[in-house]
Design an enzyme around this catalytic site. Structure first.
Site, PDB file in Angstrom:
ATOM      1  N   HIS A  52       0.945  -1.435  -0.314  1.00  0.00           N
ATOM      2  CA  HIS A  52      -0.049   0.073  -0.074  1.00  0.00           C
ATOM      3  C   HIS A  52       0.873   1.694  -0.094  1.00  0.00           C
ATOM      4  O   HIS A  52       0.710   1.913  -0.792  1.00  0.00           O
ATOM      5  CB  HIS A  52      -0.831  -0.203   0.872  1.00  0.00           C
ATOM      6  CG  HIS A  52      -1.449   1.248   1.711  1.00  0.00           C
ATOM      7  ND1 HIS A  52      -3.474   1.108   1.285  1.00  0.00           N
ATOM      8  CD2 HIS A  52      -1.169   2.345   2.035  1.00  0.00           C
ATOM      9  CE1 HIS A  52      -3.160   2.551   1.244  1.00  0.00           C
ATOM     10  NE2 HIS A  52      -2.203   2.973   2.053  1.00  0.00           N
ATOM     11  N   GLU A  53       1.979   1.410   0.933  1.00  0.00           N
ATOM     12  CA  GLU A  53       2.674   2.525   1.034  1.00  0.00           C
ATOM     13  C   GLU A  53       3.365   2.736  -0.114  1.00  0.00           C
ATOM     14  O   GLU A  53       3.835   3.898  -0.817  1.00  0.00           O
ATOM     15  CB  GLU A  53       3.511   2.358   1.233  1.00  0.00           C
ATOM     16  CG  GLU A  53       2.983   2.392   3.724  1.00  0.00           C
ATOM     17  CD  GLU A  53       1.850   3.446   4.166  1.00  0.00           C
ATOM     18  OE1 GLU A  53       2.360   4.760   3.365  1.00  0.00           O
ATOM     19  OE2 GLU A  53       0.389   3.546   4.196  1.00  0.00           O
TER      20      GLU A  53
ATOM     21  N   HIS B 165       1.678   4.146  -2.896  1.00  0.00           N
ATOM     22  CA  HIS B 165       1.945   5.723  -2.858  1.00  0.00           C
ATOM     23  C   HIS B 165       3.495   6.243  -3.379  1.00  0.00           C
ATOM     24  O   HIS B 165       3.532   6.990  -4.182  1.00  0.00           O
ATOM     25  CB  HIS B 165       1.852   6.396  -1.105  1.00  0.00           C
ATOM     26  CG  HIS B 165       0.473   6.317  -0.700  1.00  0.00           C
ATOM     27  ND1 HIS B 165      -0.655   6.985  -1.003  1.00  0.00           N
ATOM     28  CD2 HIS B 165      -0.006   5.322   0.300  1.00  0.00           C
ATOM     29  CE1 HIS B 165      -1.729   6.744  -0.311  1.00  0.00           C
ATOM     30  NE2 HIS B 165      -1.482   5.834   0.633  1.00  0.00           N
TER      31      HIS B 165
HETATM   32 ZN   LIG Z   1      -1.939   5.480   2.878  1.00  0.00          ZN
END
Ligand SMILES: [Zn+2]
Length: 369
Positions: free
Chosen positions: A59-60, A63
């Site tokens: 998830h990170e 980003h």
């Molecule tokens: Zn996030």
């Protein structure tokens, strides 16, 4: 971040693990064991947490990689018990970029859920008739639902969740950044209140999350309006050019005298005009105890902050006020002035109140009547 260690590198970004995350693993292992579980079930619980956190890392990474495409690098990703934290060097402010960077994280979890769903479907896990208990205990079904939860939770439109940024980015297309942030922050606070009240009846954990959201929303609104206020200002605008300083070989008792007489409790020490460092009141007291009042002033230097240049933007100066409340402004190592949080505040005030006493230029040029 303190108390964290590097555990590897993905796509050139350091992945770090925080001590509290290790404690969480120990806690989960221990509670699975004390619940009368076999070694096997303890290992399965730990594997669940590890796979879940792998999803968080991805998830990170979502980003970080989208941010990289727009030229923003990521310092590192740290694993905490509450999730992951990707430290971006700078957040994009352009609405479209912010939208894509913020949305990329939850999107990763949606994709993981989708892939797992297809694989499980092909493996016949969802074959009829459904056995709900065995389904809910299925390791990969649990991972799937955890990823969906991560996506939905992060898309709640409240800072500091990704959804708050997505909302702000949408609003920013139609209005200026500060106003968009204020509205997004208020929506976040509204959600926090509802979440807090609901938490009282449903789950105390929700109350904690609500507090986290409430403060996150306020902090974001504050830092955005501060950044907007400082926009366009440089060190030159906040320069304190009248101050006392001491020579490196001046004895400490005269430094003490100077502090007492002037009330300037952070004194720069220079040697032939070159800046060496600051003596704060506490540094001086410690040095007087340690080396006596005839010792040279340089022996009492407590902080040696990095020097600022006249054209450094004030937005870059704020994070540096951590170690020292006063920062030196240097021109080729020569001390030409100081900057303090107060002088930065004054320069912001002057920007929004033109033609005030501080604006010497206007006063001088005004025709005398
Ligand atoms: Zn996030």
């Amino acid at each position: 971040m303190k108390w964290s260690w590097n555990i590897g590198k993905i796509a050139g970004i350091d992945v770090r693990i925080h001590l509290t995350f290790l404690l969480l693993l120990i806690f989960i292992g221990f509670s699975a064991y004390s619940a009368g579980g076999s070694i096997e079930s303890v290992l399965l619980e730990l594997a669940f947490v590890l796979v879940l956190f792998l999803s968080v890392v991805l998830h990170e990474l979502g980003h970080a990689l989208v941010a990289r495409r727009f030229g923003f690098s990521t310092k590192d990703i740290t694993l905490l018990p509450i999730g992951g934290l990707a430290r971006l060097e700078k957040m994009p402010e352009e609405p479209k970029q912010e939208l894509l960077v913020a949305g990329a994280g939850p999107l990763v979890n949606v994709v993981i859920s989708g892939v797992l769903f297809v694989v499980l479907l092909l493996a016949g896990t969802f074959a009829l008739p459904l056995n709900l208990t065995s389904l809910l205990n299925n390791f990969w079904v649990r991972i799937l639902s955890a990823n969906l939860t991560l996506a939905v939770f992060n898309l709640i439109p409240a800072f500091p969740m990704d959804g708050g940024r997505v909302l702000r980015a949408f609003l920013s297309i139609r209005m200026d950044h500060v106003k968009a942030t204020r509205i997004a922050a208020n929506v976040g606070r509204g959600i926090a209140v509802v979440m807090g009240i609901a938490g009282f009846f449903i789950n105390p954990w929700l109350v904690l999350t609500a507090l986290f959201v409430w403060y996150g929303a306020g902090a974001e609104a504050q830092s955005t309006s501060l950044k907007a206020g400082l926009h366009g200002l440089t060190v030159r605008d906040a320069l304190v050019s009248q101050f006392y300083q001491v020579e490196a070989n001046q004895p400490l008792d005269s430094v003490f005298q100077l502090m007492m007489q002037t009330g300037q409790y952070t004194l720069p020490v220079t040697s032939n005009g070159h800046f060496l460092g600051f003596i704060r009141r506490s540094d001086l007291q410690a040095a007087l105890q340690r080396v006596g009042n005839r010792a040279p002033s340089y022996s009492a230097i407590g902080v040696e902050p990095k020097g600022l240049a006249l054209d450094t933007p004030l937005t870059d100066v704020l994070p540096q006020f951590g170690s020292s409340r006063v920062l030196p402004v240097l021109d080729n190592r020569a001390l030409i002035g100081l900057v303090t949080p107060e002088s930065v505040q004054q320069s912001m005030w002057l920007k929004t109140h033109p033609n005030q006493p501080g604006d010497y230029q206007t006063e001088k040029d005004a025709p005398s009547t």
